[in-house]
Design a protein around this motif. Structure first.
Motif, PDB file in Angstrom:
ATOM      1  N   GLY A 248       5.602   0.177 -14.624  1.00  0.00           N
ATOM      2  CA  GLY A 248       4.994   1.207 -13.785  1.00  0.00           C
ATOM      3  C   GLY A 248       5.929   1.673 -12.690  1.00  0.00           C
ATOM      4  O   GLY A 248       6.984   1.086 -12.439  1.00  0.00           O
ATOM      5  N   ASP A 249       5.518   2.747 -12.042  1.00  0.00           N
ATOM      6  CA  ASP A 249       6.283   3.365 -10.959  1.00  0.00           C
ATOM      7  C   ASP A 249       5.355   3.539  -9.768  1.00  0.00           C
ATOM      8  O   ASP A 249       4.454   4.383  -9.794  1.00  0.00           O
ATOM      9  N   ILE A 250       5.553   2.742  -8.728  1.00  0.00           N
ATOM     10  CA  ILE A 250       4.625   2.753  -7.596  1.00  0.00           C
ATOM     11  C   ILE A 250       4.770   4.004  -6.735  1.00  0.00           C
ATOM     12  O   ILE A 250       4.014   4.194  -5.790  1.00  0.00           O
ATOM     13  N   THR A 251       5.730   4.867  -7.070  1.00  0.00           N
ATOM     14  CA  THR A 251       5.843   6.140  -6.350  1.00  0.00           C
ATOM     15  C   THR A 251       5.082   7.260  -7.058  1.00  0.00           C
ATOM     16  O   THR A 251       5.062   8.394  -6.569  1.00  0.00           O
ATOM     17  N   GLN A 252       4.472   6.962  -8.201  1.00  0.00           N
ATOM     18  CA  GLN A 252       3.741   7.985  -8.953  1.00  0.00           C
ATOM     19  C   GLN A 252       2.331   7.489  -9.274  1.00  0.00           C
ATOM     20  O   GLN A 252       1.942   7.377 -10.441  1.00  0.00           O
ATOM     21  N   ILE A 253       1.580   7.187  -8.259  1.00  0.00           N
ATOM     22  CA  ILE A 253       0.208   6.700  -8.426  1.00  0.00           C
ATOM     23  C   ILE A 253      -0.740   7.894  -8.503  1.00  0.00           C
ATOM     24  O   ILE A 253      -0.760   8.744  -7.603  1.00  0.00           O
ATOM     25  N   ASP A 254      -1.516   7.990  -9.580  1.00  0.00           N
ATOM     26  CA  ASP A 254      -2.426   9.117  -9.809  1.00  0.00           C
ATOM     27  C   ASP A 254      -3.889   8.746  -9.592  1.00  0.00           C
ATOM     28  O   ASP A 254      -4.781   9.484 -10.016  1.00  0.00           O
ATOM     29  N   LEU A 255      -4.138   7.605  -8.967  1.00  0.00           N
ATOM     30  CA  LEU A 255      -5.509   7.173  -8.704  1.00  0.00           C
ATOM     31  C   LEU A 255      -6.149   8.066  -7.643  1.00  0.00           C
ATOM     32  O   LEU A 255      -5.451   8.691  -6.840  1.00  0.00           O
ATOM     33  N   PRO A 256      -7.476   8.131  -7.623  1.00  0.00           N
ATOM     34  CA  PRO A 256      -8.157   8.900  -6.574  1.00  0.00           C
ATOM     35  C   PRO A 256      -7.757   8.404  -5.191  1.00  0.00           C
ATOM     36  O   PRO A 256      -7.463   7.222  -4.999  1.00  0.00           O
ATOM     37  N   ARG A 257      -7.750   9.305  -4.239  1.00  0.00           N
ATOM     38  CA  ARG A 257      -7.343   8.971  -2.871  1.00  0.00           C
ATOM     39  C   ARG A 257      -8.184   7.808  -2.330  1.00  0.00           C
ATOM     40  O   ARG A 257      -9.401   7.796  -2.465  1.00  0.00           O
ATOM     41  N   GLY A 258      -7.519   6.836  -1.742  1.00  0.00           N
ATOM     42  CA  GLY A 258      -8.212   5.693  -1.159  1.00  0.00           C
ATOM     43  C   GLY A 258      -8.354   4.512  -2.094  1.00  0.00           C
ATOM     44  O   GLY A 258      -8.749   3.427  -1.664  1.00  0.00           O
ATOM     45  N   GLN A 259      -8.051   4.698  -3.397  1.00  0.00           N
ATOM     46  CA  GLN A 259      -8.166   3.590  -4.352  1.00  0.00           C
ATOM     47  C   GLN A 259      -6.835   2.867  -4.440  1.00  0.00           C
ATOM     48  O   GLN A 259      -5.782   3.480  -4.592  1.00  0.00           O
ATOM     49  N   HIS A 260      -6.855   1.542  -4.350  1.00  0.00           N
ATOM     50  CA  HIS A 260      -5.642   0.739  -4.346  1.00  0.00           C
ATOM     51  C   HIS A 260      -5.090   0.554  -5.754  1.00  0.00           C
ATOM     52  O   HIS A 260      -5.848   0.471  -6.724  1.00  0.00           O
ATOM     53  N   SER A 261      -3.775   0.465  -5.853  1.00  0.00           N
ATOM     54  CA  SER A 261      -3.104   0.265  -7.138  1.00  0.00           C
ATOM     55  C   SER A 261      -2.981  -1.215  -7.454  1.00  0.00           C
ATOM     56  O   SER A 261      -2.539  -2.007  -6.612  1.00  0.00           O
ATOM     57  N   GLY A 262      -3.328  -1.588  -8.677  1.00  0.00           N
ATOM     58  CA  GLY A 262      -3.194  -2.971  -9.107  1.00  0.00           C
ATOM     59  C   GLY A 262      -1.756  -3.422  -9.188  1.00  0.00           C
ATOM     60  O   GLY A 262      -1.453  -4.606  -9.003  1.00  0.00           O
ATOM     61  N   LEU A 263      -0.825  -2.484  -9.437  1.00  0.00           N
ATOM     62  CA  LEU A 263       0.582  -2.849  -9.526  1.00  0.00           C
ATOM     63  C   LEU A 263       1.153  -3.155  -8.148  1.00  0.00           C
ATOM     64  O   LEU A 263       2.002  -4.045  -8.003  1.00  0.00           O
ATOM     65  N   VAL A 264       0.715  -2.436  -7.133  1.00  0.00           N
ATOM     66  CA  VAL A 264       1.155  -2.727  -5.769  1.00  0.00           C
ATOM     67  C   VAL A 264       0.601  -4.074  -5.319  1.00  0.00           C
ATOM     68  O   VAL A 264       1.311  -4.910  -4.751  1.00  0.00           O
ATOM     69  N   ASN A 265      -0.663  -4.306  -5.615  1.00  0.00           N
ATOM     70  CA  ASN A 265      -1.336  -5.536  -5.198  1.00  0.00           C
ATOM     71  C   ASN A 265      -0.763  -6.777  -5.887  1.00  0.00           C
ATOM     72  O   ASN A 265      -0.582  -7.826  -5.259  1.00  0.00           O
ATOM     73  N   VAL A 266      -0.444  -6.663  -7.175  1.00  0.00           N
ATOM     74  CA  VAL A 266      -0.056  -7.842  -7.951  1.00  0.00           C
ATOM     75  C   VAL A 266       1.283  -8.410  -7.500  1.00  0.00           C
ATOM     76  O   VAL A 266       1.556  -9.603  -7.683  1.00  0.00           O
ATOM     77  N   ARG A 267       2.114  -7.592  -6.874  1.00  0.00           N
ATOM     78  CA  ARG A 267       3.422  -8.090  -6.432  1.00  0.00           C
ATOM     79  C   ARG A 267       3.273  -9.184  -5.381  1.00  0.00           C
ATOM     80  O   ARG A 267       4.095 -10.098  -5.303  1.00  0.00           O
ATOM     81  N   GLU A 268       2.243  -9.099  -4.569  1.00  0.00           N
ATOM     82  CA  GLU A 268       2.009 -10.137  -3.565  1.00  0.00           C
ATOM     83  C   GLU A 268       1.211 -11.294  -4.151  1.00  0.00           C
ATOM     84  O   GLU A 268       1.470 -12.449  -3.854  1.00  0.00           O
ATOM     85  N   VAL A 269       0.254 -10.974  -5.001  1.00  0.00           N
ATOM     86  CA  VAL A 269      -0.627 -12.014  -5.544  1.00  0.00           C
ATOM     87  C   VAL A 269       0.152 -13.002  -6.408  1.00  0.00           C
ATOM     88  O   VAL A 269      -0.053 -14.222  -6.327  1.00  0.00           O
ATOM     89  N   LEU A 270       1.082 -12.503  -7.239  1.00  0.00           N
ATOM     90  CA  LEU A 270       1.762 -13.355  -8.221  1.00  0.00           C
ATOM     91  C   LEU A 270       3.228 -13.622  -7.879  1.00  0.00           C
ATOM     92  O   LEU A 270       3.971 -14.140  -8.713  1.00  0.00           O
ATOM     93  N   ALA A 271       3.638 -13.304  -6.668  1.00  0.00           N
ATOM     94  CA  ALA A 271       5.062 -13.380  -6.313  1.00  0.00           C
ATOM     95  C   ALA A 271       5.663 -14.763  -6.508  1.00  0.00           C
ATOM     96  O   ALA A 271       6.838 -14.879  -6.860  1.00  0.00           O
ATOM     97  N   ASP A 272       4.896 -15.819  -6.304  1.00  0.00           N
ATOM     98  CA  ASP A 272       5.456 -17.171  -6.295  1.00  0.00           C
ATOM     99  C   ASP A 272       5.084 -18.003  -7.529  1.00  0.00           C
ATOM    100  O   ASP A 272       5.287 -19.215  -7.538  1.00  0.00           O
ATOM    101  N   ILE A 273       4.548 -17.364  -8.566  1.00  0.00           N
ATOM    102  CA  ILE A 273       4.112 -18.112  -9.746  1.00  0.00           C
ATOM    103  C   ILE A 273       5.250 -18.192 -10.765  1.00  0.00           C
ATOM    104  O   ILE A 273       5.827 -17.164 -11.140  1.00  0.00           O
ATOM    105  N   PRO A 274       5.607 -19.405 -11.226  1.00  0.00           N
ATOM    106  CA  PRO A 274       6.671 -19.548 -12.226  1.00  0.00           C
ATOM    107  C   PRO A 274       6.297 -18.867 -13.538  1.00  0.00           C
ATOM    108  O   PRO A 274       5.119 -18.663 -13.847  1.00  0.00           O
ATOM    109  N   ASP A 275       7.302 -18.524 -14.328  1.00  0.00           N
ATOM    110  CA  ASP A 275       7.158 -17.905 -15.641  1.00  0.00           C
ATOM    111  C   ASP A 275       6.651 -16.461 -15.553  1.00  0.00           C
ATOM    112  O   ASP A 275       6.215 -15.889 -16.542  1.00  0.00           O
ATOM    113  N   ILE A 276       6.683 -15.903 -14.333  1.00  0.00           N
ATOM    114  CA  ILE A 276       6.379 -14.491 -14.128  1.00  0.00           C
ATOM    115  C   ILE A 276       7.571 -13.878 -13.408  1.00  0.00           C
ATOM    116  O   ILE A 276       7.998 -14.386 -12.377  1.00  0.00           O
TER     117      ILE A 276
END
Length: 332
Positions: A248-276
């Motif tokens: 994905g490309d976090i600079t081209q989010i086409d979601l409705p205004r105010g809706q959060h992107s799962g790709l932006v969120n997942v970078r923090e959620v899974l940042a420290d998990i091995p095998d990812i």
């Protein structure tokens, strides 16, 4: 050999001159370089390595020349160049699909080494195409039993309205880029047969819910248009013997205004998990028309200059600021 090195109508020489700060002339079967001593020395080493690539059976093109020039001032650059150029993922109709930049090589290696790989970066950097090539190679070699390709059905700034037909006809506009890549990598008859028997499945993200995907390589494309809930749903479909690639490309989010992107969120959620693994691309990895690289860079610079300043969050008396984990570092 000299003809292959200089290219048709001396195209390779002109490309090299643009990449090196020296003039290059061909006289007979000999190349002459004229310029600053350091650039001439660098150019000679570069030409020697390009000749070695030709003798090993590799073809030269603009991307290979640019890669070689970009690496030539690094330590062990010859080894790096050889490892990238020789990493042929898939060969179809005499065409070799391989990484063409350092980050693309890191991406391919990450897919091989990890169960889940995220490829994040601008359009044209090969995120989806290389993932598709890795999946096709894994299927043809028997490493996986199925390829599953999916993307969210979110329109890029314009409404398609009601679409007639069955499921595949309705989702075809969203999934067409995945089909285009598949037809580049497999004969039409073979692809049609595999689509019919389910060894290659192309479906919208909504149809992943409730499934467990075993012995498969699953690609989620355009993941910036998922919600955090959809991203969690997708990642938890992972079964035994399976791999996932999320692009994905976090600079081209086409979601409705105010809706959060799962790709932006997942970078923090899974940042420290091995095998990812998280691999980041930038404009230097764009392998489309040269102008696309300039466009991506221009938009990035414009966005940085016009980004609104962040407002400090107000806190009540005695309230403490909570710390959080930072995002994953870019893979180089």
């Amino acid at each position: 050999m000299a003809a292959l090195l200089v290219g048709e109508h001396d195209a390779h020489l002109r490309t090299l001159e643009g990449l090196l700060r020296c003039d290059i002339y061909l006289r007979g079967n000999q190349l002459f370089l004229d310029g600053p001593a350091a650039e001439v020395e660098r150019g000679e080493a570069l030409v020697d390595e390009l000749v070695a690539l030709l003798r090993s059976g590799q073809n030269l093109d603009g991307s290979t020349l640019e890669l070689a020039a970009s690496l030539s001032d690094r330590r062990d650059w010859v080894h790096d160049l050889d490892s990238i150029v020789s990493d042929v993922i898939l060969e179809h109709r005499g065409r070799r699909i391989r990484p063409k930049t350092i980050n693309q090589k890191a991406y391919v290696d990450a897919i091989r080494a990890n169960t889940i790989t995220f490829g994040i970066g601008p359009a044209g950097t090969g995120k989806t195409y290389l993932a598709m090539a890795m999946a096709t190679s894994a299927l043809l070699s028997g490493e996986v039993a199925r390829i599953i390709l999916t993307r969210p059905a979110v329109e890029a700034g314009e409404k398609l309205g009601f679409l007639p037909g069955g499921l595949m006809e309705k989702v075809d506009p969203y999934l067409r880029p995945l089909f285009d890549a598949l037809y580049d990598m497999m004969d039409t008859e073979r692809l049609t047969e595999r689509l019919a028997n389910g060894t290659i499945e192309v479906a919208p993200l909504a149809y992943m819910r409730g499934r467990t995907l075993n012995d498969s390589l699953i690609i989620l494309d355009e993941a910036q248009n998922t919600s955090p809930e959809q991203m969690k749903m997708f990642l938890t479909r992972l079964g035994f013997g399976a791999k996932m690639v999320v692009t994905g490309d976090i600079t081209q989010i086409d979601l409705p205004r105010g809706q959060h992107s799962g790709l932006v969120n997942v970078r923090e959620v899974l940042a420290d998990i091995p095998d990812i693994a998280f691999v980041y691309f930038d404009s230097r990895d764009v392998v489309r028309h040269k102008l696309v690289q300039d466009i991506v860079s221009a938009y990035k610079e414009y966005g940085e200059q016009h980004r609104p300043p962040r407002k400090a969050a107000s806190r009540g008396p005695g309230e403490r600021r909570r710390g959080g984990r930072g995002g994953a570092a870019a893979a180089e």
